[in-house]
Motif scaffolding. Structure first.
Motif, PDB file in Angstrom:
ATOM      1  N   ASP B  70       0.763  -1.117   0.188  1.00 61.22           N
ATOM      2  CA  ASP B  70       0.016  -0.088   0.083  1.00 61.22           C
ATOM      3  C   ASP B  70       0.644   1.167   0.103  1.00 61.22           C
ATOM      4  O   ASP B  70       0.481   2.247  -0.406  1.00 61.22           O
ATOM      5  CB  ASP B  70      -0.960   0.201   1.215  1.00 61.22           C
ATOM      6  CG  ASP B  70      -1.781  -1.519   1.354  1.00 61.22           C
ATOM      7  OD1 ASP B  70      -2.213  -1.521   0.254  1.00 61.22           O
ATOM      8  OD2 ASP B  70      -2.436  -1.656   2.224  1.00 61.22           O
ATOM      9  N   THR B  73       1.469   2.788  -3.595  1.00 64.45           N
ATOM     10  CA  THR B  73       0.229   3.282  -3.844  1.00 64.45           C
ATOM     11  C   THR B  73       0.187   4.746  -3.349  1.00 64.45           C
ATOM     12  O   THR B  73      -0.292   5.550  -4.444  1.00 64.45           O
ATOM     13  CB  THR B  73      -1.069   2.378  -3.751  1.00 64.45           C
ATOM     14  OG1 THR B  73      -0.711   1.035  -3.998  1.00 64.45           O
ATOM     15  CG2 THR B  73      -2.302   3.051  -4.213  1.00 64.45           C
ATOM     16  N   ALA B  76       2.447   7.428  -4.554  1.00 66.65           N
ATOM     17  CA  ALA B  76       2.288   7.849  -6.129  1.00 66.65           C
ATOM     18  C   ALA B  76       1.079   8.818  -6.082  1.00 66.65           C
ATOM     19  O   ALA B  76       1.044   9.757  -6.680  1.00 66.65           O
ATOM     20  CB  ALA B  76       1.969   6.810  -7.162  1.00 66.65           C
ATOM     21  N   THR B  77      -0.045   8.332  -5.215  1.00 68.20           N
ATOM     22  CA  THR B  77      -1.168   9.179  -5.039  1.00 68.20           C
ATOM     23  C   THR B  77      -0.833  10.625  -4.554  1.00 68.20           C
ATOM     24  O   THR B  77      -1.210  11.633  -4.962  1.00 68.20           O
ATOM     25  CB  THR B  77      -2.210   8.696  -4.126  1.00 68.20           C
ATOM     26  OG1 THR B  77      -2.358   7.249  -4.581  1.00 68.20           O
ATOM     27  CG2 THR B  77      -3.773   9.215  -4.527  1.00 68.20           C
ATOM     28  N   ALA B  79       2.149  12.079  -4.467  1.00 66.65           N
ATOM     29  CA  ALA B  79       3.026  12.665  -5.655  1.00 66.65           C
ATOM     30  C   ALA B  79       1.989  13.138  -6.767  1.00 66.65           C
ATOM     31  O   ALA B  79       2.166  14.458  -6.987  1.00 66.65           O
ATOM     32  CB  ALA B  79       3.967  11.702  -6.277  1.00 66.65           C
ATOM     33  N   ALA B  80       0.895  12.724  -6.882  1.00 65.29           N
ATOM     34  CA  ALA B  80       0.050  13.357  -7.948  1.00 65.29           C
ATOM     35  C   ALA B  80      -0.556  14.521  -7.323  1.00 65.29           C
ATOM     36  O   ALA B  80      -0.970  15.778  -7.982  1.00 65.29           O
ATOM     37  CB  ALA B  80      -0.896  11.958  -8.414  1.00 65.29           C
ATOM     38  N   TYR B  98      11.493   7.807  -9.252  1.00 67.43           N
ATOM     39  CA  TYR B  98      10.851   9.115  -8.521  1.00 67.43           C
ATOM     40  C   TYR B  98      12.114  10.301  -8.863  1.00 67.43           C
ATOM     41  O   TYR B  98      11.531  11.353  -8.906  1.00 67.43           O
ATOM     42  CB  TYR B  98      10.633   8.724  -6.963  1.00 67.43           C
ATOM     43  CG  TYR B  98       9.465   8.076  -6.755  1.00 67.43           C
ATOM     44  CD1 TYR B  98       8.435   9.204  -6.494  1.00 67.43           C
ATOM     45  CD2 TYR B  98       9.154   7.072  -6.993  1.00 67.43           C
ATOM     46  CE1 TYR B  98       7.291   8.503  -6.020  1.00 67.43           C
ATOM     47  CE2 TYR B  98       7.721   6.473  -6.570  1.00 67.43           C
ATOM     48  CZ  TYR B  98       6.892   7.133  -6.270  1.00 67.43           C
ATOM     49  OH  TYR B  98       5.678   6.756  -6.045  1.00 67.43           O
ATOM     50  N   ARG B 101      11.666  11.407 -12.168  1.00 66.54           N
ATOM     51  CA  ARG B 101      10.597  12.229 -12.548  1.00 66.54           C
ATOM     52  C   ARG B 101      10.372  13.620 -11.658  1.00 66.54           C
ATOM     53  O   ARG B 101       9.462  13.937 -11.472  1.00 66.54           O
ATOM     54  CB  ARG B 101       9.199  11.381 -12.269  1.00 66.54           C
ATOM     55  CG  ARG B 101       8.858  10.350 -13.177  1.00 66.54           C
ATOM     56  CD  ARG B 101       8.111   9.157 -12.680  1.00 66.54           C
ATOM     57  NE  ARG B 101       7.914   8.399 -13.777  1.00 66.54           N
ATOM     58  CZ  ARG B 101       7.219   7.104 -13.302  1.00 66.54           C
ATOM     59  NH1 ARG B 101       6.807   6.852 -12.437  1.00 66.54           N
ATOM     60  NH2 ARG B 101       7.017   6.388 -14.416  1.00 66.54           N
ATOM     61  N   ARG B 384      11.685   0.497 -15.542  1.00 69.03           N
ATOM     62  CA  ARG B 384      10.368   0.477 -15.215  1.00 69.03           C
ATOM     63  C   ARG B 384       9.582  -0.840 -15.660  1.00 69.03           C
ATOM     64  O   ARG B 384       9.955  -1.452 -16.669  1.00 69.03           O
ATOM     65  CB  ARG B 384       9.829   1.558 -16.007  1.00 69.03           C
ATOM     66  CG  ARG B 384       9.865   3.063 -15.392  1.00 69.03           C
ATOM     67  CD  ARG B 384       9.568   4.094 -16.312  1.00 69.03           C
ATOM     68  NE  ARG B 384       8.151   4.300 -16.267  1.00 69.03           N
ATOM     69  CZ  ARG B 384       7.525   5.641 -16.534  1.00 69.03           C
ATOM     70  NH1 ARG B 384       8.248   6.440 -16.890  1.00 69.03           N
ATOM     71  NH2 ARG B 384       6.360   5.775 -16.510  1.00 69.03           N
ATOM     72  N   GLY B 387       8.320  -4.089 -11.573  1.00 72.20           N
ATOM     73  CA  GLY B 387       7.583  -4.627 -10.322  1.00 72.20           C
ATOM     74  C   GLY B 387       6.528  -5.550 -11.059  1.00 72.20           C
ATOM     75  O   GLY B 387       6.196  -6.651 -10.369  1.00 72.20           O
ATOM     76  N   GLU B 388       6.358  -5.465 -12.287  1.00 69.58           N
ATOM     77  CA  GLU B 388       5.066  -6.164 -12.953  1.00 69.58           C
ATOM     78  C   GLU B 388       5.856  -7.471 -13.349  1.00 69.58           C
ATOM     79  O   GLU B 388       5.218  -8.746 -13.411  1.00 69.58           O
ATOM     80  CB  GLU B 388       4.618  -5.617 -14.241  1.00 69.58           C
ATOM     81  CG  GLU B 388       3.263  -6.140 -14.814  1.00 69.58           C
ATOM     82  CD  GLU B 388       2.698  -5.442 -15.765  1.00 69.58           C
ATOM     83  OE1 GLU B 388       3.168  -4.076 -16.276  1.00 69.58           O
ATOM     84  OE2 GLU B 388       1.623  -5.972 -16.493  1.00 69.58           O
ATOM     85  N   ALA B 391       5.638 -10.066 -10.532  1.00 74.24           N
ATOM     86  CA  ALA B 391       4.237 -10.605 -10.481  1.00 74.24           C
ATOM     87  C   ALA B 391       4.035 -11.738 -11.608  1.00 74.24           C
ATOM     88  O   ALA B 391       3.437 -12.737 -11.373  1.00 74.24           O
ATOM     89  CB  ALA B 391       3.036  -9.648 -10.830  1.00 74.24           C
ATOM     90  N   ILE B 421       6.214  -6.625 -21.262  1.00 73.67           N
ATOM     91  CA  ILE B 421       6.143  -5.771 -20.085  1.00 73.67           C
ATOM     92  C   ILE B 421       7.261  -4.630 -20.189  1.00 73.67           C
ATOM     93  O   ILE B 421       7.022  -3.687 -20.191  1.00 73.67           O
ATOM     94  CB  ILE B 421       6.300  -6.581 -18.820  1.00 73.67           C
ATOM     95  CG1 ILE B 421       5.064  -7.256 -18.502  1.00 73.67           C
ATOM     96  CG2 ILE B 421       6.376  -5.440 -17.687  1.00 73.67           C
ATOM     97  CD1 ILE B 421       5.162  -8.308 -17.372  1.00 73.67           C
ATOM     98  N   ARG B 424       6.676  -1.985 -23.105  1.00 72.70           N
ATOM     99  CA  ARG B 424       5.730  -1.143 -22.449  1.00 72.70           C
ATOM    100  C   ARG B 424       6.057  -0.143 -21.261  1.00 72.70           C
ATOM    101  O   ARG B 424       5.833   1.100 -21.331  1.00 72.70           O
ATOM    102  CB  ARG B 424       4.487  -1.847 -21.946  1.00 72.70           C
ATOM    103  CG  ARG B 424       3.163  -1.057 -21.801  1.00 72.70           C
ATOM    104  CD  ARG B 424       2.175  -2.107 -21.556  1.00 72.70           C
ATOM    105  NE  ARG B 424       0.903  -1.211 -21.157  1.00 72.70           N
ATOM    106  CZ  ARG B 424      -0.038  -1.913 -20.273  1.00 72.70           C
ATOM    107  NH1 ARG B 424       0.411  -3.012 -20.166  1.00 72.70           N
ATOM    108  NH2 ARG B 424      -1.055  -1.086 -20.114  1.00 72.70           N
ATOM    109  N   GLY B 425       6.981  -0.657 -20.341  1.00 73.30           N
ATOM    110  CA  GLY B 425       7.572   0.235 -19.439  1.00 73.30           C
ATOM    111  C   GLY B 425       6.602   0.404 -18.142  1.00 73.30           C
ATOM    112  O   GLY B 425       5.446   0.130 -18.364  1.00 73.30           O
TER     113      GLY B 425
END
Lengths: 293, 425
Positions: B70, B73, B76-77, B79-80, B98, B101, B384, B387-388, B391, B421, B424-425
């Motif tokens: 969590d 997540t 990032a929220t 940061a937005a 981070y 960006r 980038r 993380g995926e 999974a 993956i 796509r990044g």
């Protein structure tokens, strides 16, 4: 003059709702529509992507196919089972047994707890390899698998969880049954119709508006189901995507991999799909839903 | 008014599961800090914050903490929303994202002034650099490590996992353990076929790497088939958990087979010994991951287990840098934090806490000292999409485990999905 003032008064009473609607519902919805045409990772500004997200969803992304299949199976299994179960219980409760209020409350309880994280966690425990269910099965000599973590059974545990939460359609069925005019049943009984005939020929047809209502509401709910799969699979949709609901995939893309634009596109396609299914249900309803004049 | 606001903050914090320092009337600077971790870490971190506030009455510190999943997540929220906490715990896997960006503040300007890195080696400072600038300061040194139930191995007289034991040898010993324990629902070790860090060590011992400097996957289909095949053979010979049990493991301490009493070996990180021991009654110990061919270097490397970074949007950069410095360089703070986040990078802090370390802390410290000349260099940062890929590893390993995909096809399928993956990044 007075009418105009009355109008203003009306709007002023509406202000709290209007603020909520424009600020918290319509605004974000339109923003997400815009974002669905962009690449947006939350940290950098959105970049315009045209239809790229939608094209990828429809033609390139194998996981979309997986998640659509899982979701459709879930809807197709859980909705009829849940409605059938709810109707059966409602019929039993409608027999006028003593302590009806208590039973009604008891049967409704799971629906109140339903969408909660605690229940999904409990479910995970009950249906795991050394969980409660397998302990019970062991008494009758059956060695059950680990239901939640086996790709062949995991989705079924979620269907069972949904069926278990039959309370709200059950209450609506019960209210519907209560409103059926008793004189028709009396007339049928005098003419010698058996209980079974009465059910198929009178109860069910006269209950179709309620069935239809429950069907639409439960179908929409089933498409939107998220919490159970998220908790039971630990957010992965596993094992091997067996519980990867469309909503869960959407969540992973959005909050796991920060592809907000792509997730927004997925969300809008879900809205369109639910609208189409609902419209289809309304179209077919003309041929099977019976409204009394 | 101020009471209301405080009440509101408290309420919000309570619903989010945050730990809140009591806000004080005279405080003029409010620093928000944010980290992931379990309760033990929160207690230590909050204690240091209290000590700092006592010494600096004009500062109030609000701490927020969440679990690993969590955490990102929410970050990032934030940061937005341009609402990031001032002081942020950072991971090597995320710092490049981070920093590039522009969400983090370069810290070079503070070094030697507000930020005291005098006790750091150049190497441990460099671990927090992105494109030549410092964006993160190490909170502790760690490495991957097996965390294992020492008592279980000793009970049956089975050789403890030790360096340089091969992967196959670990498989043999755990198979013996499974058999000797002879308990339904208990196996020698966790199934690490879906573990990214385990794969990375194994690949490096083959002379490959997980990710190249260009951000491509560093192995091929044959490597991956060998990897998934190795774990399939571990399942067959009863060394590791079967797939339906492993599927309950959410890659954290709480759900690991070791903690749930289903296995004796977990593939973890050295600093996690503290967290594992807190949840396990049996006496645990740490050991290196298995070795490749005889004489080759270990695939492990030393890395900052976590770093502290400062948000680019902070309005109180200097105050935050001072607080950061207190966390990483102050001896008294170091005594409270101890080795829970890994071995501190600052030498004075290390020297100060060394005598007071408990048995566990000593073992961890000895472990880091033991592996230092056996490990390799820090790999390039993950690209980038990494993380995926983690999974994807779990999923592919499960697909093989449940026998829905052959080992030969698993390598090819993994490479295909992995490349898509990363592209796509």
């Amino acid at each position: 003059m007075a009418r105009r003032r009355a109008k203003y008064a009306g709007y002023s009473f509406l202000i709290p709702w209007l603020v909520g609607f424009f600020g918290l519902t319509l605004g974000p919805a339109l923003a997400s529509l815009y974002l669905s045409f962009t690449h947006y990772d939350l940290i950098e500004s959105p970049r315009w992507a045209g239809l790229a997200n939608y094209i990828r969803i429809v033609s390139e992304d194998a996981k979309v196919g997986d998640s659509v299949r899982v979701t459709l199976v879930y809807v197709a299994l859980s909705v009829p089972l849940k409605l059938g179960f709810a109707l059966a219980i409602a019929l039993i409760l409608n027999k006028g047994i003593r302590g009806l209020g208590v039973y009604r409350a008891l049967f409704y309880l799971p629906s109140l707890l339903g969408a909660s994280v605690a229940i999904a966690t409990l479910w995970r425990k009950v249906f795991s390899g050394d969980g409660l269910l397998n302990h019970v099965l062991a008494y009758v000599g059956i060695q059950g698998p680990s239901w939640v973590s086996d790709p062949d059974h995991a989705l079924w545990t979620l269907v069972a969880l949904s069926v278990w939460q039959f309370g709200s359609p059950m209450i609506i069925f019960l209210a519907g049954l209560r409103q059926l005019p008793q004189d028709i049943f009396e007339a049928a009984a005098i003419d010698g119709a058996s209980a079974r005939t009465q059910f198929w020929r009178i109860t069910l047809p006269m209950l179709t508006p309620v069935i239809f209502f429950n069907l639409v509401v439960q179908t929409i709910d089933a498409f939107k189901a998220f919490t159970p799969a998220f908790i039971v699979s630990g957010g992965t949709g596993g094992p091997i995507n067996a519980t990867l609901f469309y909503t869960l995939y959407l969540y992973q893309e959005a909050f796991g991999y920060l592809r907000m634009g792509y997730a927004a596109a997925l969300a809008w396609l879900l809205v369109l799909a639910i609208m189409a299914v609902t419209a289809f249900a309304f179209m077919t309803s003309r041929s099977w839903v019976h409204y009394e004049e | 008014m101020s009471t209301n606001r405080r009440g509101f903050l408290g309420g919000t914090a309570a619903t989010l599961g945050l730990a809140v320092m009591p806000a004080r009337a005279q405080a003029t600077t409010r620093i928000r800090s944010y980290w992931w971790g379990a309760k033990d870490r929160a207690d230590r971190t909050n204690k240091v914050a209290e000590m700092y506030m006592k010494a600096n009455p004009s500062v109030s510190i609000v701490g927020e903490t969440l679990g690993w999943g969590d955490y990102w997540t929410r970050l990032a929220t934030q940061a937005a929303g341009r609402n990031m906490a001032d002081l942020i715990q950072m991971d090597y896997g995320y710092i490049f994202d981070y920093a590039r960006r522009h969400a983090l503040l370069p810290l070079d300007g503070f070094v030697g002034k507000q930020l005291d890195l005098g006790g750091f080696t150049q190497q441990s400072i460099d671990g927090g650099k992105v494109d030549g600038k410092i964006y993160g300061v190490s909170l502790g040194l760690n490495s991957t490590s097996l965390v294992y139930d020492r008592a279980a191995f000793e009970k049956f007289g089975i050789g403890l996992p030790d360096w340089p034991m091969s992967w196959e040898e670990l498989g043999k010993r755990t198979a013996v353990l499974t058999k000797a324990a002879n308990r339904p629902g208990y196996w020698g070790m966790n199934d690490a076929g879906g573990s990214g860090p385990a794969l990375e060590v194994w690949l490096r011992e083959r002379g490959k790497q997980m990710y190249t400097a260009e951000g491509r996957f560093g192995a091929d289909a044959a490597d991956m088939s060998d990897w998934f095949g190795f774990w399939q053979s571990m399942r067959t010979q009863g060394s590791c958990l079967p797939p339906e049990v492993q599927a309950l493991d959410k890659s954290d301490i709480d759900t690991s087979g070791l903690t749930t009493g289903k296995s004796a070996v977990s593939f973890a990180n050295s600093n996690q010994l503290v967290g594992y021991q807190a949840l396990n009654k049996s006496r645990l110990d740490i050991a290196m991951y298995p070795a490749g061919a005889p004489g080759t270097k270990s695939g492990q490397y030393l890395k900052p287990s976590q770093m502290f970074s400062i948000a680019a949007t902070t309005k109180i950069a200097e105050d935050t840098a001072k607080l950061l410095s207190y966390y990483v360089a102050d001896v008294e703070a170091g005594k409270v934090l101890s080795v829970e986040r890994g071995i501190p990078a600052s030498k004075p802090v290390r020297d100060a806490i060394d005598p007071s370390l408990d048995d566990m802390g000593k073992r961890m410290s000895a472990y880091i000292a033991f592996i230092s000349d056996k490990v390799g260099d820090l790999p390039p940062p993950p690209p980038r999409g990494a993380g995926e890929v983690l999974a994807l590893m779990v999923r592919t390993n499960e697909t093989v485990g449940f026998k829905k995909l052959s080992v030969a096809d698993a390598g090819k399928q993994f490479m295909k999905d992995c490349e898509s993956i990363l592209a796509r990044g």
